[in-house]
Design an enzyme around this catalytic site. Structure first.
Site, PDB file in Angstrom:
ATOM      1  N   GLY A  12      57.311  79.704 -43.964  1.00 35.64           N
ATOM      2  CA  GLY A  12      57.184  79.154 -42.622  1.00 35.64           C
ATOM      3  C   GLY A  12      57.772  79.972 -41.502  1.00 35.64           C
ATOM      4  O   GLY A  12      57.569  79.641 -40.338  1.00 35.64           O
ATOM      5  N   GLU A  51      59.761  81.489 -49.604  1.00 40.40           N
ATOM      6  CA  GLU A  51      58.332  81.713 -49.885  1.00 40.40           C
ATOM      7  C   GLU A  51      57.597  82.186 -48.638  1.00 40.40           C
ATOM      8  O   GLU A  51      56.656  81.533 -48.177  1.00 40.40           O
ATOM      9  CB  GLU A  51      57.689  80.405 -50.382  1.00 40.40           C
ATOM     10  CG  GLU A  51      58.350  79.785 -51.588  1.00 40.40           C
ATOM     11  CD  GLU A  51      57.893  78.338 -51.817  1.00 40.40           C
ATOM     12  OE1 GLU A  51      57.025  77.835 -51.077  1.00 40.40           O
ATOM     13  OE2 GLU A  51      58.420  77.715 -52.753  1.00 40.40           O
ATOM     14  N   PRO A  52      58.001  83.305 -48.071  1.00 43.01           N
ATOM     15  CA  PRO A  52      57.304  83.740 -46.858  1.00 43.01           C
ATOM     16  C   PRO A  52      55.916  84.265 -47.175  1.00 43.01           C
ATOM     17  O   PRO A  52      55.712  84.975 -48.163  1.00 43.01           O
ATOM     18  CB  PRO A  52      58.192  84.873 -46.326  1.00 43.01           C
ATOM     19  CG  PRO A  52      58.871  85.413 -47.545  1.00 43.01           C
ATOM     20  CD  PRO A  52      59.038  84.255 -48.495  1.00 43.01           C
ATOM     21  N   CYS A  80      26.528  81.561 -35.612  1.00 45.31           N
ATOM     22  CA  CYS A  80      25.852  80.537 -34.826  1.00 45.31           C
ATOM     23  C   CYS A  80      26.646  79.236 -34.794  1.00 45.31           C
ATOM     24  O   CYS A  80      26.277  78.231 -35.424  1.00 45.31           O
ATOM     25  CB  CYS A  80      24.454  80.311 -35.384  1.00 45.31           C
ATOM     26  SG  CYS A  80      23.453  81.773 -35.124  1.00 45.31           S
ATOM     27  N   GLU A  81      27.730  79.258 -34.101  1.00 45.93           N
ATOM     28  CA  GLU A  81      28.609  78.108 -33.929  1.00 45.93           C
ATOM     29  C   GLU A  81      29.317  78.299 -32.595  1.00 45.93           C
ATOM     30  O   GLU A  81      29.793  79.415 -32.306  1.00 45.93           O
ATOM     31  CB  GLU A  81      29.718  78.085 -35.000  1.00 45.93           C
ATOM     32  CG  GLU A  81      29.276  77.944 -36.415  1.00 45.93           C
ATOM     33  CD  GLU A  81      29.157  76.498 -36.877  1.00 45.93           C
ATOM     34  OE1 GLU A  81      29.524  75.586 -36.112  1.00 45.93           O
ATOM     35  OE2 GLU A  81      28.667  76.303 -37.989  1.00 45.93           O
TER      36      GLU A  81
HETATM   37  N1  LLP Z   1      55.071  77.726 -49.424  1.00 41.63           N
HETATM   38  C1  LLP Z   1      54.232  76.675 -49.401  1.00 41.63           C
HETATM   39  C2  LLP Z   1      54.422  75.593 -50.350  1.00 41.63           C
HETATM   40  C3  LLP Z   1      53.177  76.645 -48.483  1.00 41.63           C
HETATM   41  O1  LLP Z   1      52.352  75.605 -48.440  1.00 41.63           O
HETATM   42  C4  LLP Z   1      52.998  77.730 -47.581  1.00 41.63           C
HETATM   43  C5  LLP Z   1      51.890  77.748 -46.616  1.00 41.63           C
HETATM   44  C6  LLP Z   1      53.899  78.810 -47.656  1.00 41.63           C
HETATM   45  C7  LLP Z   1      54.937  78.759 -48.582  1.00 41.63           C
HETATM   46  C8  LLP Z   1      53.798  80.007 -46.760  1.00 41.63           C
HETATM   47  O2  LLP Z   1      53.971  79.687 -45.432  1.00 41.63           O
HETATM   48  P1  LLP Z   1      54.100  80.859 -44.353  1.00 41.63           P
HETATM   49  O3  LLP Z   1      55.388  81.608 -44.626  1.00 41.63           O
HETATM   50  O4  LLP Z   1      52.936  81.729 -44.498  1.00 41.63           O
HETATM   51  O5  LLP Z   1      54.127  80.144 -43.051  1.00 41.63           O
HETATM   52  N2  LLP Z   1      46.198  78.999 -42.710  1.00 41.63           N
HETATM   53  C9  LLP Z   1      47.257  78.565 -41.821  1.00 41.63           C
HETATM   54  C10 LLP Z   1      48.587  78.493 -42.529  1.00 41.63           C
HETATM   55  C11 LLP Z   1      48.581  77.594 -43.731  1.00 41.63           C
HETATM   56  C12 LLP Z   1      49.898  77.585 -44.454  1.00 41.63           C
HETATM   57  C13 LLP Z   1      49.818  76.821 -45.728  1.00 41.63           C
HETATM   58  N3  LLP Z   1      51.030  76.822 -46.518  1.00 41.63           N
HETATM   59  C14 LLP Z   1      47.299  79.505 -40.621  1.00 41.63           C
HETATM   60  O6  LLP Z   1      46.502  80.434 -40.551  1.00 41.63           O
HETATM   61  O7  LLP Z   1      48.085  79.307 -39.721  1.00 41.63           O
END
Ligand code: LLP
Length: 430
Positions: free
Chosen positions: A239, A286-287, A355-356
């Site tokens: 996150g 978990e980045p 086409c959207e």
């Molecule tokens: N861990 C878990 C359990 C998750 O569900 C996610 C992301 C992450 C780690 C990694 O999160 P990050 O560090 O990347 O923020 N497609 C969307 C983002 C969806 C994220 C889903 N889960 C976008 O493009 O903004």
């Protein structure tokens, strides 16, 4: 900081001119900086070094083989959400024993596969899922390591589609029910071994406060689970946000000095370490986005200019099938011409060929007045860019390139039309 900047009037990735890549590979194409990806992993490790910390890269952000290989060779772990992602990690030389497996809908074949491969832990999202894993593990004569994802009911202040830690989300188990659930695992699921606890409150967090609130809420539970069941880790999820608006300028260290409000890996770590260190647990982060997001651009060519009644459109050759973030999350990506402009800007919509009406890369945006034939770079495209691409409108998947210093290589060929229809069987004659 990242490695995309103008040099001698042309946008470069590290020491490679993006115009050269566009000329040889064509567009659309995603271009990644090896230095930036490896650098961000190293920064997480360094910043969290006072803890027994492990980085599990969230594969969903970008699951391309070369990116996984790069991280696997640096010894990263992986956070996966499907059997397919586990397969990709293994195929790229990653270690299943460093994999955590998240997601609300694991199927029986996926559970079996993950058990066969010996993953580090299943991060589970419901009692029903725990019972399913217990059943499969029992049949296989194995004991499955599990953690429960706790939903701490903290609002991450991010886009509603990427908020995950409130009571309206499908993710995790309510914080009030966690201890009972671990008691049930202990008492009634003999083929499970509680190994940890997990949380993930959302994505693209730009402030550390929601993390701290969630950590403060969950810490007493983590301690109690450690005492009762001997859990060894706490995964605090991913996150950590990146810079989308201001991305080009954030290539300079000076920009960061002028924006102390911006969350950095170091700032994130400094804030969470004091809360986590006393617990004596292994901490997993978990980045996804923070490792690869700013580390890539998507190159696209301006095809046409169209003056509509109300708007000026710059029509480019990349569509929402190549990068869906603007359409799906109102995602903002800076757009810069590869050949530097010093002249006029215009207010325009940058739109693709799909086409959207939702097929836009930017709306009502002040941009350099680019002309047909010019190459543009859509910044911060490394995370949830290629990995969310599709062939909608029968548009083959884009090419991908990895830059390393002054060298570069194609890490994914542009998909051919034949490859696009591979697997389709056609109708039987009758
Ligand atoms: N861990 C878990 C359990 C998750 O569900 C996610 C992301 C992450 C780690 C990694 O999160 P990050 O560090 O990347 O923020 N497609 C969307 C983002 C969806 C994220 C889903 N889960 C976008 O493009 O903004």
């Amino acid at each position: 900081m990242h490695s995309f900047s103008y040099k001698d009037g042309s946008l470069h990735c590290e020491n490679v001119n993006l115009a050269d890549i566009a000329r040889e590979v064509g567009t659309p194409a995603f271009v990644y900086s090896k230095r930036d990806i490896a650098g961000s992993l190293a920064a997480f490790r360094q910043a969290l070094s006072p803890l027994d910390a492990h980085v599990a890269y969230a594969v969903k952000a970008c699951s391309s083989k070369a990116v996984l290989q790069l991280l696997a060779r640096q010894g990263a772990g992986f956070d996966i959400v499907s059997g397919g992602e586990l397969w990709r990690v293994i195929n790229a030389g990653g270690d299943p024993a460093l994999c955590t497996y998240a997601g609300v809908g694991k199927t029986e074949p996926e559970i079996r596969y993950a058990l066969e491969q010996g993953i580090y832990c299943f991060n589970c999202e419901s009692e029903e899922e725990l019972r399913a894993i217990d059943r499969v593990a029992g049949k296989m004569g194995k004991v499955a390591p599990v953690a429960v994802r706790v939903n701490p009911h903290v609002d991450a202040h991010t886009h509603k589609y990427i908020t995950t830690g409130t009571n309206e989300n499908k993710f995790g188990v309510d914080i009030d029910r966690i201890e009972k659930l671990y008691a049930a695992i202990h008492a009634t699921m003999p083929n499970l071994q509680p190994r940890g606890i997990q949380m993930h409150i959302g994505s693209q967090l730009t402030e550390v406060q929601p993390y701290l609130m969630a950590i403060e809420k969950v810490a007493p539970i983590a301690m109690s689970l450690k005492e009762r069941y001997g859990i060894e880790f706490w995964s605090i999820g991913g996150g950590v946000g990146i810079v989308y608006d201001g991305c080009l300028e954030s290539a300079s260290a000076n920009w960061w000095r002028q924006h102390p409000e911006q969350m950095t890996i170091e700032g994130f770590a400094a804030a969470v370490i004091p809360l986590l260190q006393p617990l004596g647990l292994r901490i997993i982060v978990e980045p996804g986005r923070r490792l690869v997001g700013n580390a890539a651009v998507m190159l696209t060519t301006c095809l046409y200019e169209k003056q509509g009644e109300a708007k000026l459109f710059k029509i480019v050759d990349a569509g929402m099938n190549d990068i869906i973030r603007p359409a799906l999350y109102e995602g903002f990506h800076e757009i810069w011409p590869v050949k530097e402009h010093h002249g006029d800007t215009v207010t325009a919509d940058v739109v693709g060929p799909v086409c959207e009406s939702a097929d836009f890369q930017a709306q009502d945006r002040q941009i350099p007045d680019v002309k047909p034939g010019e190459i543009l770079a859509e910044m911060s495209a490394g995370a949830y860019g290629f990995s969310m691409a599709s062939t909608y409108n029968s548009r083959p998947l884009a090419a991908e390139v990895m830059v390393d210093g002054d060298r570069w290589q194609i890490i994914r060929r542009r998909q051919s039309l034949q490859e696009m229809v591979q697997g389709e069987c056609g109708l039987e004659e009758r």
